[in-house]
Design a protein around this motif. Sequence first.
Motif, PDB file in Angstrom:
ATOM      1  N   ALA A 221      32.198  36.025  47.151  1.00 42.01           N
ATOM      2  CA  ALA A 221      33.102  37.155  47.610  1.00 42.01           C
ATOM      3  C   ALA A 221      34.233  37.349  46.795  1.00 42.01           C
ATOM      4  O   ALA A 221      34.677  38.746  46.590  1.00 42.01           O
ATOM      5  CB  ALA A 221      33.702  36.940  48.963  1.00 42.01           C
ATOM      6  N   ALA A 222      34.957  36.348  46.009  1.00 41.15           N
ATOM      7  CA  ALA A 222      35.894  36.600  45.266  1.00 41.15           C
ATOM      8  C   ALA A 222      35.612  37.392  44.145  1.00 41.15           C
ATOM      9  O   ALA A 222      36.209  38.443  43.569  1.00 41.15           O
ATOM     10  CB  ALA A 222      36.431  35.193  44.901  1.00 41.15           C
ATOM     11  N   VAL A 223      34.452  37.109  43.399  1.00 43.29           N
ATOM     12  CA  VAL A 223      33.895  37.942  42.219  1.00 43.29           C
ATOM     13  C   VAL A 223      33.661  39.109  42.640  1.00 43.29           C
ATOM     14  O   VAL A 223      34.066  40.229  41.832  1.00 43.29           O
ATOM     15  CB  VAL A 223      32.662  37.068  41.707  1.00 43.29           C
ATOM     16  CG1 VAL A 223      32.104  37.996  40.677  1.00 43.29           C
ATOM     17  CG2 VAL A 223      33.116  35.846  40.997  1.00 43.29           C
ATOM     18  N   TRP A 224      33.094  39.534  43.618  1.00 40.83           N
ATOM     19  CA  TRP A 224      32.814  40.915  44.221  1.00 40.83           C
ATOM     20  C   TRP A 224      33.973  41.888  44.438  1.00 40.83           C
ATOM     21  O   TRP A 224      33.876  42.870  44.322  1.00 40.83           O
ATOM     22  CB  TRP A 224      31.827  40.779  45.255  1.00 40.83           C
ATOM     23  CG  TRP A 224      30.358  40.435  44.895  1.00 40.83           C
ATOM     24  CD1 TRP A 224      30.017  39.559  43.924  1.00 40.83           C
ATOM     25  CD2 TRP A 224      29.346  41.330  45.294  1.00 40.83           C
ATOM     26  NE1 TRP A 224      28.465  39.657  43.978  1.00 40.83           N
ATOM     27  CE2 TRP A 224      28.126  40.773  44.699  1.00 40.83           C
ATOM     28  CE3 TRP A 224      29.126  42.603  46.273  1.00 40.83           C
ATOM     29  CZ2 TRP A 224      26.894  41.398  44.766  1.00 40.83           C
ATOM     30  CZ3 TRP A 224      27.798  42.953  46.317  1.00 40.83           C
ATOM     31  CH2 TRP A 224      26.698  42.305  45.773  1.00 40.83           C
ATOM     32  N   VAL A 225      35.158  41.045  44.998  1.00 42.93           N
ATOM     33  CA  VAL A 225      36.194  41.866  45.241  1.00 42.93           C
ATOM     34  C   VAL A 225      37.187  42.000  44.193  1.00 42.93           C
ATOM     35  O   VAL A 225      37.686  43.088  43.835  1.00 42.93           O
ATOM     36  CB  VAL A 225      36.979  41.241  46.539  1.00 42.93           C
ATOM     37  CG1 VAL A 225      38.349  41.673  46.623  1.00 42.93           C
ATOM     38  CG2 VAL A 225      35.996  41.114  48.012  1.00 42.93           C
ATOM     39  N   TYR A 226      37.388  41.018  43.272  1.00 39.99           N
ATOM     40  CA  TYR A 226      38.368  40.801  42.345  1.00 39.99           C
ATOM     41  C   TYR A 226      37.784  40.826  40.832  1.00 39.99           C
ATOM     42  O   TYR A 226      38.392  41.419  40.047  1.00 39.99           O
ATOM     43  CB  TYR A 226      39.154  39.318  42.179  1.00 39.99           C
ATOM     44  CG  TYR A 226      39.852  39.335  43.575  1.00 39.99           C
ATOM     45  CD1 TYR A 226      40.713  40.305  44.122  1.00 39.99           C
ATOM     46  CD2 TYR A 226      39.709  37.875  43.960  1.00 39.99           C
ATOM     47  CE1 TYR A 226      41.287  40.081  45.491  1.00 39.99           C
ATOM     48  CE2 TYR A 226      40.578  37.565  45.170  1.00 39.99           C
ATOM     49  CZ  TYR A 226      41.098  38.498  45.719  1.00 39.99           C
ATOM     50  OH  TYR A 226      41.897  38.365  46.864  1.00 39.99           O
ATOM     51  N   GLY A 227      36.495  40.851  40.676  1.00 40.66           N
ATOM     52  CA  GLY A 227      35.875  41.031  39.484  1.00 40.66           C
ATOM     53  C   GLY A 227      35.570  42.223  38.941  1.00 40.66           C
ATOM     54  O   GLY A 227      34.749  42.217  37.901  1.00 40.66           O
ATOM     55  N   GLY A 228      35.446  43.263  39.384  1.00 39.00           N
ATOM     56  CA  GLY A 228      34.994  44.619  39.171  1.00 39.00           C
ATOM     57  C   GLY A 228      36.161  45.622  39.423  1.00 39.00           C
ATOM     58  O   GLY A 228      37.183  45.457  39.339  1.00 39.00           O
ATOM     59  N   GLY A 229      35.654  46.930  39.708  1.00 39.74           N
ATOM     60  CA  GLY A 229      36.430  48.053  39.598  1.00 39.74           C
ATOM     61  C   GLY A 229      36.489  48.316  41.343  1.00 39.74           C
ATOM     62  O   GLY A 229      37.169  49.567  41.707  1.00 39.74           O
ATOM     63  N   LEU A 230      36.455  47.515  42.190  1.00 37.62           N
ATOM     64  CA  LEU A 230      36.759  47.777  43.382  1.00 37.62           C
ATOM     65  C   LEU A 230      37.991  48.036  43.717  1.00 37.62           C
ATOM     66  O   LEU A 230      38.395  49.054  44.435  1.00 37.62           O
ATOM     67  CB  LEU A 230      36.133  46.462  44.272  1.00 37.62           C
ATOM     68  CG  LEU A 230      36.264  46.585  45.895  1.00 37.62           C
ATOM     69  CD1 LEU A 230      35.319  47.658  46.319  1.00 37.62           C
ATOM     70  CD2 LEU A 230      35.679  45.371  46.561  1.00 37.62           C
ATOM     71  N   MET A 231      38.922  47.115  43.422  1.00 35.36           N
ATOM     72  CA  MET A 231      40.296  47.367  43.656  1.00 35.36           C
ATOM     73  C   MET A 231      40.823  48.809  43.151  1.00 35.36           C
ATOM     74  O   MET A 231      41.774  49.419  43.969  1.00 35.36           O
ATOM     75  CB  MET A 231      41.460  46.091  43.019  1.00 35.36           C
ATOM     76  CG  MET A 231      40.993  44.929  43.796  1.00 35.36           C
ATOM     77  SD  MET A 231      41.950  45.000  45.449  1.00 35.36           S
ATOM     78  CE  MET A 231      41.506  43.217  46.152  1.00 35.36           C
TER      79      MET A 231
END
Length: 311
Positions: A221-231
């Motif tokens: 979940a950390a990678v999926w939330v913080y690791g791309g353009g989601l934020m």
Amino acid sequence: MKEILTASSSPHIRQSDTTRGIMSDVVIALLPAAVYGCILFGWHAALVLAVCIIFAVLSEFLWNKALKKPNTVGDMSAVVTGLLLGMNLPSSIPLWQAAIGSIVAIIVVKQMFGGIGCNFANPAIAARIVLLVSFPSAMTKFTSPLFDAVTSPTPLAAESGTYTLKALFFGMHPGSIGETSAFLLIVGGVYLLIRNVISPIIPVCFIGTVALLSLVTGENAAVWVYGGGLMLGAIFMATDYTTSPTTNIGKAIFAVGCGIITFVIRKFGALPEGVSYSILLMNILVPHINRLTLAKPFGFVNLKKEEARNG
């Protein structure tokens, strides 16, 4: 003495907010992550941002000049579009491609549909997708922070290796210029919330949906939330006034839809990222979401149902 009442047409409640003021707040909120991206990825990242902004403003100015329309450069919306597009691009992208992206965003997506408030999709999102389809190699070539000569995949890529939570949260990993630092993007989002520029519904529901689905399916979940353009997408692009629903229920439906589509593309698609596509697809559905969720006006009667009831 008799009191004189004056009747006037709506709107009766007015605010002092202006388009320029709102757009200026968005620029202020984006600047920390943008500057940080330039520090991480070097001088070419700063040039990419500058080119995107300059060509966005120039495109709007020349379009209005050619069509003899009022000059709208002063409302700062073109600056926001250029800055957002630049932050969604890799630092190594050729400058001429970045310029094409800004021209597409302003001329094709914004002005050809009537200008600010009339476009059906977020201009920066649509332009990013056009660049991704047109120049896939340049758009997927990411530079590692502080080492301009080294290229490596983003944390979302299958072969990207392991990143610590600290590296993910503070942006010490490959990615687009403005998407890496979740911390600074959250700071910018909090600023917009304090200034009442955006509602928390879309960012919270969008990010929460992706986080929940990644946990349920055993993803990091950390990678999926913080690791791309989601934020960047959830806070600054999905919340665009023109291309997001007007009601709170509609905002929640829109955001959850964005989250589900992002998850499906990331999980089953050929590309690791899906934020841009999800926002664009949900932008298209916004008129239908608004129609389904708008409250019925007081005293409104559905004539067809009334006639059917009365025979």
